[in-house]
Write a protein that holds these residues in place. Structure first.
Motif, mmCIF file in Angstrom:
data_model
loop_
_atom_site.group_PDB
_atom_site.id
_atom_site.type_symbol
_atom_site.label_atom_id
_atom_site.label_comp_id
_atom_site.label_asym_id
_atom_site.label_seq_id
_atom_site.Cartn_x
_atom_site.Cartn_y
_atom_site.Cartn_z
ATOM 1 N N VAL A 1 -16.721 -8.175 -17.839
ATOM 2 C CA VAL A 1 -16.330 -8.001 -17.521
ATOM 3 C C VAL A 1 -14.686 -8.143 -16.977
ATOM 4 C CG1 VAL A 1 -17.361 -7.283 -15.312
ATOM 5 C CG2 VAL A 1 -18.646 -7.809 -17.316
ATOM 6 N N ASN A 2 -14.526 -9.276 -15.738
ATOM 7 C CA ASN A 2 -13.552 -9.835 -15.277
ATOM 8 C C ASN A 2 -12.663 -9.358 -15.701
ATOM 9 O OD1 ASN A 2 -16.051 -10.442 -13.237
ATOM 10 N ND2 ASN A 2 -16.247 -12.335 -13.729
ATOM 11 N N PRO A 3 -11.999 -8.206 -15.002
ATOM 12 C CA PRO A 3 -10.112 -8.741 -15.776
ATOM 13 C C PRO A 3 -9.492 -9.599 -15.151
ATOM 14 C CG PRO A 3 -10.298 -7.328 -13.950
ATOM 15 C CD PRO A 3 -11.917 -7.511 -13.921
ATOM 16 N N PRO A 4 -8.400 -10.650 -16.441
ATOM 17 C CA PRO A 4 -7.586 -11.802 -16.123
ATOM 18 C C PRO A 4 -6.767 -11.664 -15.239
ATOM 19 C CG PRO A 4 -6.954 -10.260 -18.144
ATOM 20 C CD PRO A 4 -7.957 -10.010 -17.596
ATOM 21 N N LYS A 5 -6.441 -12.655 -13.907
ATOM 22 C CA LYS A 5 -5.846 -12.957 -13.080
ATOM 23 C C LYS A 5 -4.909 -13.611 -13.386
ATOM 24 C CE LYS A 5 -10.039 -13.386 -9.364
ATOM 25 N NZ LYS A 5 -10.152 -14.247 -9.081
ATOM 26 N N ASP A 6 -4.734 -13.924 -14.704
ATOM 27 C CA ASP A 6 -3.318 -14.381 -15.255
ATOM 28 C C ASP A 6 -3.330 -14.654 -16.725
ATOM 29 O OD1 ASP A 6 -5.267 -15.896 -15.517
ATOM 30 O OD2 ASP A 6 -3.835 -18.186 -15.414
ATOM 31 N N THR A 7 -1.952 -14.492 -17.171
ATOM 32 C CA THR A 7 -1.502 -14.583 -18.203
ATOM 33 C C THR A 7 -0.888 -15.544 -18.628
ATOM 34 O OG1 THR A 7 -2.127 -12.898 -20.500
ATOM 35 C CG2 THR A 7 -0.365 -12.729 -18.012
ATOM 36 N N TRP A 8 -0.785 -16.176 -20.208
ATOM 37 C CA TRP A 8 0.047 -16.826 -20.409
ATOM 38 C C TRP A 8 0.341 -16.879 -21.904
ATOM 39 C CZ3 TRP A 8 -4.540 -17.763 -18.474
ATOM 40 C CH2 TRP A 8 -5.535 -17.984 -19.871
ATOM 41 N N VAL A 9 1.307 -17.952 -22.467
ATOM 42 C CA VAL A 9 1.763 -18.588 -23.720
ATOM 43 C C VAL A 9 1.511 -19.990 -23.224
ATOM 44 C CG1 VAL A 9 4.628 -17.921 -23.220
ATOM 45 C CG2 VAL A 9 3.407 -18.173 -25.883
ATOM 46 N N ALA A 10 0.805 -20.174 -24.516
ATOM 47 C CA ALA A 10 0.667 -22.066 -24.742
ATOM 48 C C ALA A 10 1.082 -22.286 -26.080
ATOM 49 C CB ALA A 10 -0.524 -22.162 -24.421
ATOM 50 N N PHE A 11 1.693 -23.675 -25.923
ATOM 51 C CA PHE A 11 2.530 -23.930 -27.342
ATOM 52 C C PHE A 11 2.600 -25.521 -27.316
ATOM 53 C CE2 PHE A 11 5.369 -21.450 -24.887
ATOM 54 C CZ PHE A 11 5.943 -21.123 -25.540
ATOM 55 N N ALA A 12 1.175 -25.636 -28.896
ATOM 56 C CA ALA A 12 0.464 -26.776 -28.836
ATOM 57 C C ALA A 12 0.750 -27.637 -30.254
ATOM 58 C CB ALA A 12 -1.006 -26.653 -28.939
ATOM 59 N N ALA A 13 0.372 -28.536 -30.665
ATOM 60 C CA ALA A 13 0.402 -28.925 -32.254
ATOM 61 C C ALA A 13 -0.129 -28.749 -32.933
ATOM 62 C CB ALA A 13 1.237 -30.700 -31.846
ATOM 63 N N ASN A 14 -0.402 -27.723 -32.789
ATOM 64 C CA ASN A 14 -1.648 -27.096 -33.279
ATOM 65 C C ASN A 14 -1.924 -25.578 -34.094
ATOM 66 O OD1 ASN A 14 -4.725 -26.317 -34.585
ATOM 67 N ND2 ASN A 14 -5.431 -27.839 -33.427
ATOM 68 N N LYS A 15 -1.938 -25.072 -35.090
ATOM 69 C CA LYS A 15 -1.689 -23.606 -35.426
ATOM 70 C C LYS A 15 -2.936 -22.434 -35.137
ATOM 71 C CE LYS A 15 0.531 -21.824 -39.188
ATOM 72 N NZ LYS A 15 1.083 -22.052 -40.580
ATOM 73 N N ARG A 16 -4.229 -23.408 -34.624
ATOM 74 C CA ARG A 16 -5.351 -22.732 -34.754
ATOM 75 C C ARG A 16 -5.421 -22.727 -33.320
ATOM 76 N NH1 ARG A 16 -7.506 -26.159 -38.474
ATOM 77 N NH2 ARG A 16 -9.424 -27.245 -36.921
ATOM 78 N N GLY A 17 -5.456 -22.842 -32.168
ATOM 79 C CA GLY A 17 -5.464 -23.006 -30.954
ATOM 80 C C GLY A 17 -5.304 -24.426 -30.005
ATOM 81 N N TYR A 18 -4.809 -24.527 -28.955
ATOM 82 C CA TYR A 18 -4.174 -25.240 -27.919
ATOM 83 C C TYR A 18 -5.096 -25.985 -26.313
ATOM 84 C CZ TYR A 18 -4.640 -20.943 -24.716
ATOM 85 O OH TYR A 18 -4.957 -20.682 -23.754
ATOM 86 N N LYS A 19 -6.074 -25.838 -26.772
ATOM 87 C CA LYS A 19 -6.883 -25.958 -25.601
ATOM 88 C C LYS A 19 -7.365 -27.050 -25.845
ATOM 89 C CE LYS A 19 -8.858 -20.697 -24.086
ATOM 90 N NZ LYS A 19 -9.167 -20.487 -23.475
ATOM 91 N N MET A 20 -7.433 -27.312 -26.855
ATOM 92 C CA MET A 20 -8.229 -29.138 -27.610
ATOM 93 C C MET A 20 -6.496 -30.042 -27.493
ATOM 94 S SD MET A 20 -11.564 -28.051 -28.230
ATOM 95 C CE MET A 20 -12.418 -29.808 -29.041
ATOM 96 N N MET A 21 -6.216 -30.047 -27.297
ATOM 97 C CA MET A 21 -4.781 -30.587 -26.877
ATOM 98 C C MET A 21 -3.421 -30.643 -25.841
ATOM 99 S SD MET A 21 -4.487 -30.254 -30.830
ATOM 100 C CE MET A 21 -2.875 -31.265 -31.141
ATOM 101 N N PRO A 22 -3.149 -31.305 -25.203
ATOM 102 C CA PRO A 22 -2.312 -31.706 -24.396
ATOM 103 C C PRO A 22 -1.027 -30.716 -25.388
ATOM 104 C CG PRO A 22 -2.279 -33.721 -24.857
ATOM 105 C CD PRO A 22 -3.143 -33.063 -26.008
ATOM 106 N N HIS A 23 -1.072 -29.659 -23.992
ATOM 107 C CA HIS A 23 0.084 -28.430 -24.621
ATOM 108 C C HIS A 23 0.709 -28.306 -23.449
ATOM 109 C CE1 HIS A 23 -3.452 -26.978 -22.756
ATOM 110 N NE2 HIS A 23 -2.765 -25.292 -22.017
ATOM 111 N N PHE A 24 1.992 -27.304 -23.691
ATOM 112 C CA PHE A 24 2.416 -26.615 -22.625
ATOM 113 C C PHE A 24 2.277 -25.123 -22.279
ATOM 114 C CE2 PHE A 24 5.056 -29.983 -25.068
ATOM 115 C CZ PHE A 24 5.384 -30.814 -23.924
#
Length: 204
Positions: A63-86
């Protein structure tokens, strides 16, 4: 590298999820993907960890459109949220460049302890013009300049004890300034910011 222009920031003025998502995909994602390709290589070289770029897809939104967007960088191919990231991204009002440990990261408590033990070092190594955030979903920040050791420690303790706690450190570039940066200037500014943030990443 393409620069960001006023209409990129104005994407967040578009009403409705579908319209905004379409504009994000057409206008913003290609630029984030280009930055992703460039900085995944640069961050891999500078951190010594192989870094993968993840452009935010906002897939869970219905429903709610995003208020921001980004590219994240992490030492994991599958995702970044579980890792310290940029992260490199934008709100309607500004660009942001972050080092982030968000609430999904399982090593949050240990990282909070390490930050607390190294509070003086963190205070000294982060430039005055940098800012902190305690919630990646909100644009409000705390300037590093003027923060006491006790205030820093209290943020780092919160990271250890509050389940939903997060910590982000980096810079915000107001849109008026961001649109004046050429692609090359932008890359240099992001690169300089990451140089100051990599020691935080390495503490983790």
């Amino acid at each position: 590298m393409e620069q960001f222009i006023a209409s990129d920031f104005n994407v967040f003025k578009i009403d409705g999820l579908d319209g905004r998502m379409e504009a994000l995909q057409d206008r913003i994602w290609p630029k984030l993907q280009t930055l992703g390709t460039h900085f995944s290589q640069e961050l891999s070289a500078k951190t010594g960890d192989e870094m993968f770029a993840h452009v935010a897809k906002h897939a869970r939104r219905t429903v709610n459109p995003p208020k921001d967007t980004w590219v994240a960088f992490a030492a994991n191919k599958r995702g970044y949220k579980m890792m310290p990231h940029f992260q490199i991204g934008l709100w309607e009002t500004h660009l942001f460049i972050w080092f982030a440990v968000i609430y999904e990261a399982p090593n949050k408590t240990e990282f909070g302890k390490t930050l607390e033990q190294n509070a003086q070092k963190v205070k000294d190594m982060i430039p005055d013009e940098f800012v902190w955030s305690l919630d990646h979903t909100k644009p409000e920040v705390i300037p590093h300049e003027g923060l006491s050791i006790e205030e820093l420690k209290s943020m780092f303790k919160r990271l250890q004890s509050v389940k939903k706690a997060e910590i982000l450190c980096g810079i915000q570039i107001p849109r008026e300034e961001a649109v004046k940066l050429s692609g090359d200037d932008l890359v240099k500014k992001i690169s300089d910011a990451f140089d100051h943030l990599i020691p935080l990443y390495k503490l983790g």
